[in-house]
Design a protein around this motif. Structure first.
Motif, PDB file in Angstrom:
ATOM      1  N   SER A  16      -8.667   2.600  -2.006  1.00 40.35           N
ATOM      2  CA  SER A  16      -7.365   3.153  -1.650  1.00 40.35           C
ATOM      3  C   SER A  16      -6.536   3.149  -2.920  1.00 40.35           C
ATOM      4  CB  SER A  16      -6.698   2.284  -0.585  1.00 40.35           C
ATOM      5  OG  SER A  16      -5.345   2.677  -0.462  1.00 40.35           O
ATOM      6  N   LYS A  53      -2.983   1.169  -3.801  1.00 44.31           N
ATOM      7  CA  LYS A  53      -2.813  -0.179  -4.338  1.00 44.31           C
ATOM      8  C   LYS A  53      -2.872  -0.079  -5.859  1.00 44.31           C
ATOM      9  CE  LYS A  53      -3.889  -0.853   0.088  1.00 44.31           C
ATOM     10  NZ  LYS A  53      -5.131  -0.795   0.819  1.00 44.31           N
ATOM     11  N   PHE A  89     -11.566  -5.546   5.725  1.00 44.78           N
ATOM     12  CA  PHE A  89     -10.176  -5.175   5.970  1.00 44.78           C
ATOM     13  C   PHE A  89     -10.114  -4.492   7.351  1.00 44.78           C
ATOM     14  CE2 PHE A  89      -6.568  -2.184   5.439  1.00 44.78           C
ATOM     15  CZ  PHE A  89      -5.582  -3.135   5.330  1.00 44.78           C
ATOM     16  N   THR A 133     -11.501  -0.966   7.600  1.00 40.97           N
ATOM     17  CA  THR A 133     -12.935  -0.949   7.293  1.00 40.97           C
ATOM     18  C   THR A 133     -13.714  -1.404   8.522  1.00 40.97           C
ATOM     19  OG1 THR A 133     -12.187  -1.810   5.175  1.00 40.97           O
ATOM     20  CG2 THR A 133     -14.553  -1.548   5.452  1.00 40.97           C
ATOM     21  N   SER A 190       0.822  -1.210   0.000  1.00 37.48           N
ATOM     22  CA  SER A 190       0.000   0.000   0.000  1.00 37.48           C
ATOM     23  C   SER A 190       0.853   1.255   0.000  1.00 37.48           C
ATOM     24  CB  SER A 190      -0.883  -0.015   1.247  1.00 37.48           C
ATOM     25  OG  SER A 190      -1.650   1.155   1.301  1.00 37.48           O
ATOM     26  N   GLY A 238      -7.751   5.331   1.493  1.00 41.56           N
ATOM     27  CA  GLY A 238      -8.947   4.503   1.553  1.00 41.56           C
ATOM     28  C   GLY A 238      -9.755   4.680   2.825  1.00 41.56           C
ATOM     29  N   ARG A 239      -9.082   4.731   3.961  1.00 38.06           N
ATOM     30  CA  ARG A 239      -9.824   4.788   5.228  1.00 38.06           C
ATOM     31  C   ARG A 239     -10.577   6.102   5.389  1.00 38.06           C
ATOM     32  NH1 ARG A 239      -4.590   3.715   8.639  1.00 38.06           N
ATOM     33  NH2 ARG A 239      -4.173   2.675   6.664  1.00 38.06           N
ATOM     34  N   CYS A 279      -9.963  -1.713  -3.667  1.00 38.90           N
ATOM     35  CA  CYS A 279      -8.531  -1.373  -3.686  1.00 38.90           C
ATOM     36  C   CYS A 279      -7.768  -2.086  -4.805  1.00 38.90           C
ATOM     37  CB  CYS A 279      -7.907  -1.737  -2.358  1.00 38.90           C
ATOM     38  SG  CYS A 279      -8.581  -0.771  -0.997  1.00 38.90           S
ATOM     39  N   THR A 301     -15.096  -6.988  -0.852  1.00 32.48           N
ATOM     40  CA  THR A 301     -13.722  -6.517  -0.966  1.00 32.48           C
ATOM     41  C   THR A 301     -13.038  -7.265  -2.102  1.00 32.48           C
ATOM     42  OG1 THR A 301     -13.708  -6.093   1.403  1.00 32.48           O
ATOM     43  CG2 THR A 301     -11.579  -6.177   0.314  1.00 32.48           C
ATOM     44  N   GLU A 312     -13.732   5.351   3.820  1.00 30.96           N
ATOM     45  CA  GLU A 312     -14.513   4.480   4.712  1.00 30.96           C
ATOM     46  C   GLU A 312     -15.124   5.281   5.852  1.00 30.96           C
ATOM     47  OE1 GLU A 312     -11.476   1.822   5.992  1.00 30.96           O
ATOM     48  OE2 GLU A 312     -11.332   0.806   4.053  1.00 30.96           O
TER      49      GLU A 312
END
Ligand SMILES: *Cc1c(COP(=O)(O)O)cnc(C)c1O
Length: 452
Positions: free
Chosen positions: A254, A257, A123, A126, A51, A99-100, A216, A181, A103
């Motif tokens: 995200s 990736k 994940f 998440t 990542s 990404g978060r 991702c 996911t 989320e």
């Protein structure tokens, strides 16, 4: 020719610092046996994560120079928007810093006390964002997805029977959306078939619920569909990606990736009303909707990355080099999650050191041994990551995540040799105990010590 080569040549190099075993032992002790607390300069081969660790291309760096840093309506935003719109067909596309952040915004809107969010496997971030909102995160991957040795070609798929049963048990009102996911990171980087995506869509339609991807690794997932799912071998990866996104109502991504960038994220919606609420939260904590906590140059790099990741010679090299690592350590007797996933090899730590019980973190014992022996940084995905509060994860894994376009074949060969040498001495590995533990996401900052 049978040999698959890296489909790029090197233009800029970054030295790796060689270290001794004594040095690494001292580093490990200082870091409380937690490799997240080790400085990168003390690591030889960093497989902590894929990542944000990829190498950008010359075209991406050219984009960095072209970045339009205007506060509102930057041309870089439009390039970013157009690329994502072309791939996903979504109308509402919000950049976020990673990404978060996507989320956090999504679950601030749809989460909350009493809600239940199903996923194949959530994940860690998440799950944490869902739980932080007061909701419950439920994992519904198929049975084979929990068995390391099962070689199901799509081990990331959702168990549809359990999904329907969840709807019946808790009631559709409690379920704000269904997530999937792709690829299933916490379940071993395993792909989800197009057929399963269509079936989850059908269940969501039955209960009138939105369906979201945690997308991702959408390109790696699409490549597996092309290679493994009957009827898709002649399609382009891009075509498969477009069909995948046509089946959902939104996604969190995200970009660190398959966006092939070092920072960035995306939040996508089909629905205008949800998007409007997300945009308000975005402005509150991330930034104006045309930059979302990023610089214009980051948006340029993402726009280019989301294009390059679909190149099939790139995806072939990527998937093959991960598979090669898996094949070689398996041939040496190490049990891994089968078949090899898209971005990482997951060592089955429970069978690697059966003398260490889950309470003593067998995965972390392997992680520490790899660092000590060869300066390789891997990550535990097992009881340390998911076992807080007495929870018991399905598997005790060690993930060797491969950064994109960073390491060459000889680096991978070094990793293979190191894993096999540690495996030969596996009886000497010691269990660990936690000495300091934070409230949330404990694996990032906990400190441990080896048991005698
Ligand atoms: C990395 C990742 C996330 C979180 O993204 P960040 O950019 O690290 O915040 C969410 N879901 C999956 C499947 C991931 O791999």
């Amino acid at each position: 020719m049978k040999t698959i080569i890296e489909p790029f040549r090197v233009k800029v190099v970054e030295p790796i610092r060689m270290t001794t075993r004594e040095h690494r032992e001292a580093v490990l002790q200082r870091a409380g046996m937690n490799v997240f607390l080790i400085d990168a300069r003390d690591v030889l081969i960093d497989l902590l994560t894929d990542s944000g660790t990829g190498a950008m291309s010359s075209e991406q760096w050219a984009g960095v120079m072209r970045g339009d840093e205007s506060y509102a309506g930057a041309s870089s935003f439009h390039r970013f928007y157009d690329r994502l719109h072309d791939l996903t067909g979504m109308k509402h596309i919000l950049p976020t810093h990673q990404g978060r952040a996507s989320e956090r915004i999504l679950f601030e809107i749809v989460g909350g006390d009493g809600k239940v969010v199903p996923n194949n496997n959530h994940f860690d971030t998440t799950r944490a964002n869902i739980e932080y909102s007061g909701a419950k995160a439920v994992d519904l991957v198929i049975e084979e997805g929990r068995v390391p040795q099962s070689r199901h070609p799509f081990k990331g798929i959702m168990d549809l029977y359990r999904l329907e049963r969840l709807f019946e048990e808790v009631g559709p009102d409690k379920i704000p959306l269904v997530m999937l996911t792709i690829t299933n990171n916490s379940g071993g980087g395993q792909p989800v078939s197009l057929e399963n995506i269509r079936e989850v869509r059908r269940v969501c339609d039955k209960y009138h619920k939105p369906f979201f991807f945690d997308a991702c690794r959408f390109a790696e997932n699409a490549y597996f569909i092309k290679k493994r799912e009957p009827g898709h071998g002649d399609r382009s990866v891009k075509d498969i990606v477009q069909e995948m996104f046509s089946l959902v109502d939104g996604a969190t991504i995200s970009a660190k990736k398959d966006g092939l960038v070092n920072i960035g994220g995306v939040l996508l919606f089909r629905d205008a009303e949800l998007a409007a609420r997300a945009r308000n939260l975005l402005i509150l904590t991330e930034g104006f909707p045309t930059y979302g906590g990023l610089a214009g140059r980051d948006l340029e790099a993402m726009a280019q990355g989301f294009e390059e990741v679909l190149q099939e010679d790139y995806l072939q090299y990527r998937v093959r080099s991960v598979e090669y690592l898996g094949e070689r350590i398996r041939a040496g007797g190490v049990k891994i999650v089968e078949p090899p996933g898209g971005h990482a090899i997951y060592i089955d730590a429970a069978s690697f050191c059966p003398h260490i019980s889950p309470e003593e973190f067998p995965g972390q014992a392997v992680v520490c041994a790899l660092y000590r022996h060869a300066g390789i940084r891997a990550v535990e995905i097992g009881s340390l990551m998911f076992g807080a509060g007495g929870r018991r994860p399905d598997m005790e894994l060690v993930r060797l995540a491969i950064p994109r376009r960073v390491y060459t074949q000889s680096h991978i060969d070094y990793v293979i040799e190191a894993v096999l040498e540690v495996y030969d001495e596996r009886d000497k590995l010691k269990g660990l105990q936690i000495t300091e533990e934070p409230q949330q996401l404990r694996h990032f900052t906990a400190r441990l010590q080896e048991r005698e």
